[in-house]
Design a protein around this motif. Structure first.
Motif, PDB file in Angstrom:
ATOM      1  N   GLY A  36     -11.928   9.044 -14.460  1.00  0.00           N
ATOM      2  CA  GLY A  36     -12.053   8.382 -15.746  1.00  0.00           C
ATOM      3  C   GLY A  36     -11.180   9.091 -16.758  1.00  0.00           C
ATOM      4  N   VAL A  37     -10.846   8.388 -17.829  1.00  0.00           N
ATOM      5  CA  VAL A  37     -10.035   8.962 -18.900  1.00  0.00           C
ATOM      6  C   VAL A  37     -10.736   8.649 -20.218  1.00  0.00           C
ATOM      7  CG1 VAL A  37      -7.754   9.038 -19.995  1.00  0.00           C
ATOM      8  CG2 VAL A  37      -7.939   8.465 -17.580  1.00  0.00           C
ATOM      9  N   PHE A  44      -7.548   1.339 -19.063  1.00  0.00           N
ATOM     10  CA  PHE A  44      -6.829   0.778 -17.919  1.00  0.00           C
ATOM     11  C   PHE A  44      -6.625   1.801 -16.806  1.00  0.00           C
ATOM     12  CE2 PHE A  44      -3.503   2.555 -20.607  1.00  0.00           C
ATOM     13  CZ  PHE A  44      -2.632   3.151 -19.703  1.00  0.00           C
ATOM     14  N   ALA A  45      -6.777   3.092 -17.115  1.00  0.00           N
ATOM     15  CA  ALA A  45      -6.585   4.143 -16.114  1.00  0.00           C
ATOM     16  C   ALA A  45      -7.904   4.613 -15.498  1.00  0.00           C
ATOM     17  CB  ALA A  45      -5.849   5.322 -16.725  1.00  0.00           C
ATOM     18  N   ASN A  46      -9.009   4.007 -15.908  1.00  0.00           N
ATOM     19  CA  ASN A  46     -10.287   4.313 -15.279  1.00  0.00           C
ATOM     20  C   ASN A  46     -10.339   3.627 -13.915  1.00  0.00           C
ATOM     21  OD1 ASN A  46     -11.190   5.966 -17.356  1.00  0.00           O
ATOM     22  ND2 ASN A  46     -11.923   4.210 -18.526  1.00  0.00           N
ATOM     23  N   SER A  47     -10.920   4.283 -12.965  1.00  0.00           N
ATOM     24  CA  SER A  47     -10.805   3.941 -11.553  1.00  0.00           C
ATOM     25  C   SER A  47     -10.919   2.456 -11.213  1.00  0.00           C
ATOM     26  CB  SER A  47     -11.835   4.729 -10.746  1.00  0.00           C
ATOM     27  OG  SER A  47     -11.698   4.442  -9.371  1.00  0.00           O
ATOM     28  N   SER A  48     -11.991   1.797 -11.605  1.00  0.00           N
ATOM     29  CA  SER A  48     -12.171   0.408 -11.172  1.00  0.00           C
ATOM     30  C   SER A  48     -11.114  -0.518 -11.772  1.00  0.00           C
ATOM     31  CB  SER A  48     -13.583  -0.095 -11.491  1.00  0.00           C
ATOM     32  OG  SER A  48     -13.845   0.017 -12.869  1.00  0.00           O
ATOM     33  N   ARG A  49     -10.824  -0.373 -13.058  1.00  0.00           N
ATOM     34  CA  ARG A  49      -9.790  -1.215 -13.677  1.00  0.00           C
ATOM     35  C   ARG A  49      -8.413  -0.899 -13.112  1.00  0.00           C
ATOM     36  NH1 ARG A  49     -10.023  -1.869 -19.890  1.00  0.00           N
ATOM     37  NH2 ARG A  49      -8.448  -3.391 -19.362  1.00  0.00           N
ATOM     38  N   LEU A  50      -8.153   0.375 -12.885  1.00  0.00           N
ATOM     39  CA  LEU A  50      -6.882   0.798 -12.315  1.00  0.00           C
ATOM     40  C   LEU A  50      -6.683   0.190 -10.930  1.00  0.00           C
ATOM     41  CD1 LEU A  50      -4.349   2.637 -12.368  1.00  0.00           C
ATOM     42  CD2 LEU A  50      -5.812   4.461 -11.469  1.00  0.00           C
ATOM     43  N   GLN A  51      -7.682   0.314 -10.083  1.00  0.00           N
ATOM     44  CA  GLN A  51      -7.580  -0.223  -8.725  1.00  0.00           C
ATOM     45  C   GLN A  51      -7.416  -1.740  -8.728  1.00  0.00           C
ATOM     46  OE1 GLN A  51     -10.168   1.515  -5.637  1.00  0.00           O
ATOM     47  NE2 GLN A  51     -10.845   2.921  -7.261  1.00  0.00           N
ATOM     48  N   ARG A 123       2.413   2.806   6.023  1.00  0.00           N
ATOM     49  CA  ARG A 123       3.758   2.301   5.742  1.00  0.00           C
ATOM     50  C   ARG A 123       4.135   2.489   4.274  1.00  0.00           C
ATOM     51  NH1 ARG A 123       3.167  -2.467   9.945  1.00  0.00           N
ATOM     52  NH2 ARG A 123       3.751  -1.200  11.702  1.00  0.00           N
ATOM     53  N   ALA A 124       3.760   3.633   3.769  1.00  0.00           N
ATOM     54  CA  ALA A 124       4.093   3.980   2.393  1.00  0.00           C
ATOM     55  C   ALA A 124       5.527   4.490   2.348  1.00  0.00           C
ATOM     56  CB  ALA A 124       3.129   5.049   1.889  1.00  0.00           C
ATOM     57  N   ASN A 125       6.283   4.018   1.389  1.00  0.00           N
ATOM     58  CA  ASN A 125       7.665   4.460   1.216  1.00  0.00           C
ATOM     59  C   ASN A 125       7.869   5.201  -0.098  1.00  0.00           C
ATOM     60  OD1 ASN A 125       8.891   3.306   3.613  1.00  0.00           O
ATOM     61  ND2 ASN A 125       8.370   1.336   2.687  1.00  0.00           N
ATOM     62  N   LYS A 126       7.271   4.672  -1.151  1.00  0.00           N
ATOM     63  CA  LYS A 126       7.414   5.274  -2.480  1.00  0.00           C
ATOM     64  C   LYS A 126       6.020   5.492  -3.051  1.00  0.00           C
ATOM     65  CE  LYS A 126      11.982   3.696  -3.769  1.00  0.00           C
ATOM     66  NZ  LYS A 126      12.757   3.196  -4.904  1.00  0.00           N
ATOM     67  N   MET A 127       5.635   6.772  -3.098  1.00  0.00           N
ATOM     68  CA  MET A 127       4.309   7.143  -3.551  1.00  0.00           C
ATOM     69  C   MET A 127       4.370   7.808  -4.909  1.00  0.00           C
ATOM     70  SD  MET A 127       4.506   7.071  -0.185  1.00  0.00           S
ATOM     71  CE  MET A 127       5.465   8.510   0.055  1.00  0.00           C
ATOM     72  N   VAL A 128       3.349   7.559  -5.705  1.00  0.00           N
ATOM     73  CA  VAL A 128       3.232   8.243  -6.982  1.00  0.00           C
ATOM     74  C   VAL A 128       1.948   9.071  -6.964  1.00  0.00           C
ATOM     75  CG1 VAL A 128       2.012   6.399  -8.262  1.00  0.00           C
ATOM     76  CG2 VAL A 128       3.491   7.986  -9.480  1.00  0.00           C
ATOM     77  N   LEU A 129       2.067  10.322  -7.408  1.00  0.00           N
ATOM     78  CA  LEU A 129       0.912  11.197  -7.590  1.00  0.00           C
ATOM     79  C   LEU A 129       0.469  11.042  -9.037  1.00  0.00           C
ATOM     80  CD1 LEU A 129       2.324  14.422  -5.906  1.00  0.00           C
ATOM     81  CD2 LEU A 129       0.787  12.736  -4.875  1.00  0.00           C
ATOM     82  N   PHE A 130      -0.801  10.747  -9.236  1.00  0.00           N
ATOM     83  CA  PHE A 130      -1.297  10.443 -10.574  1.00  0.00           C
ATOM     84  C   PHE A 130      -2.376  11.405 -11.036  1.00  0.00           C
ATOM     85  CE2 PHE A 130      -4.705   8.234 -12.998  1.00  0.00           C
ATOM     86  CZ  PHE A 130      -4.037   8.109 -14.198  1.00  0.00           C
ATOM     87  N   CYS A 131      -2.221  11.866 -12.267  1.00  0.00           N
ATOM     88  CA  CYS A 131      -3.268  12.552 -13.006  1.00  0.00           C
ATOM     89  C   CYS A 131      -3.039  12.190 -14.474  1.00  0.00           C
ATOM     90  CB  CYS A 131      -3.246  14.053 -12.756  1.00  0.00           C
ATOM     91  SG  CYS A 131      -4.788  14.848 -13.270  1.00  0.00           S
ATOM     92  N   VAL A 132      -3.824  12.722 -15.374  1.00  0.00           N
ATOM     93  CA  VAL A 132      -3.783  12.211 -16.735  1.00  0.00           C
ATOM     94  C   VAL A 132      -2.720  12.810 -17.649  1.00  0.00           C
ATOM     95  CG1 VAL A 132      -6.176  11.465 -16.701  1.00  0.00           C
ATOM     96  CG2 VAL A 132      -5.631  13.764 -17.501  1.00  0.00           C
ATOM     97  N   GLU A 133      -2.371  14.065 -17.474  1.00  0.00           N
ATOM     98  CA  GLU A 133      -1.442  14.713 -18.399  1.00  0.00           C
ATOM     99  C   GLU A 133      -0.086  14.013 -18.413  1.00  0.00           C
ATOM    100  OE1 GLU A 133      -3.327  16.329 -16.232  1.00  0.00           O
ATOM    101  OE2 GLU A 133      -4.546  17.712 -17.389  1.00  0.00           O
TER     102      GLU A 133
END
Length: 158
Positions: A36-37, A44-51, A123-133
């Motif tokens: 959660g944020v 929009f970055a809280n888990s359920s809305r984000l997913q 089959r992931a090709n372009k991954m993004v690592l996400f956190c809040v900062e």
């Protein structure tokens, strides 16, 4: 495989998701402990809305709790933030005690081989690592990025 990182602070919803789309992200790796944020501007970055939004965009979502700093480790950074009289959103760098504890207690135990194999299976090709900062150097995702670079992967900060 190509890796990216992204934070949410100082982004609006449109800009945040545009970065993902413009960079062809197909897999979103959430590396937060608590998904959660705070702040109405970041709902929009809280888990359920984000997913929900990622699913609509055709981007796979993976929560990798094993890469999240523990509460104990996060408290080290929170204490350092309090000492300098600032807030998480205004941080300019990670505290050395936080970085050391994260590397020793989280990163050393993380199975990068299994993680990478799992991404290949998806089959992931372009991954993004996400956190809040906003800035990677103020977040544990920079430490994960450094490890991925050592393993020979390119990492781009969005």
């Amino acid at each position: 495989m190509e890796f990216f990182t992204i934070g949410v602070y100082h982004s609006d919803e449109e800009t945040f998701f545009k970065k993902l789309i413009d960079n062809g992200i197909d897999t979103f790796c959430d590396i937060r402990q608590r998904r959660g944020v705070r702040g109405s501007e970041y709902t929009f970055a809280n888990s359920s809305r984000l997913q929900e939004k990622l699913n609509a965009l055709g981007i796979k979502y993976v929560h990798i709790l094993e890469l999240a700093p523990t509460t104990e480790i996060r408290n080290l950074q929170n204490e350092a933030d309090k000492k300098r009289g600032g807030y998480k959103r205004d941080r300019h760098q990670l505290d050395p005690a936080f970085a050391l504890a994260y590397k020793e207690k989280v990163l050393k135990k993380f199975d990068f081989k299994g993680f990478l194999e799992g991404l290949e299976e998806k089959r992931a090709n372009k991954m993004v690592l996400f956190c809040v900062e906003e800035k990677p150097e103020t977040c544990h995702r920079s430490i994960v990025s450094d490890q991925l670079k050592e393993l020979g992967y390119q990492v781009t900060h969005l």
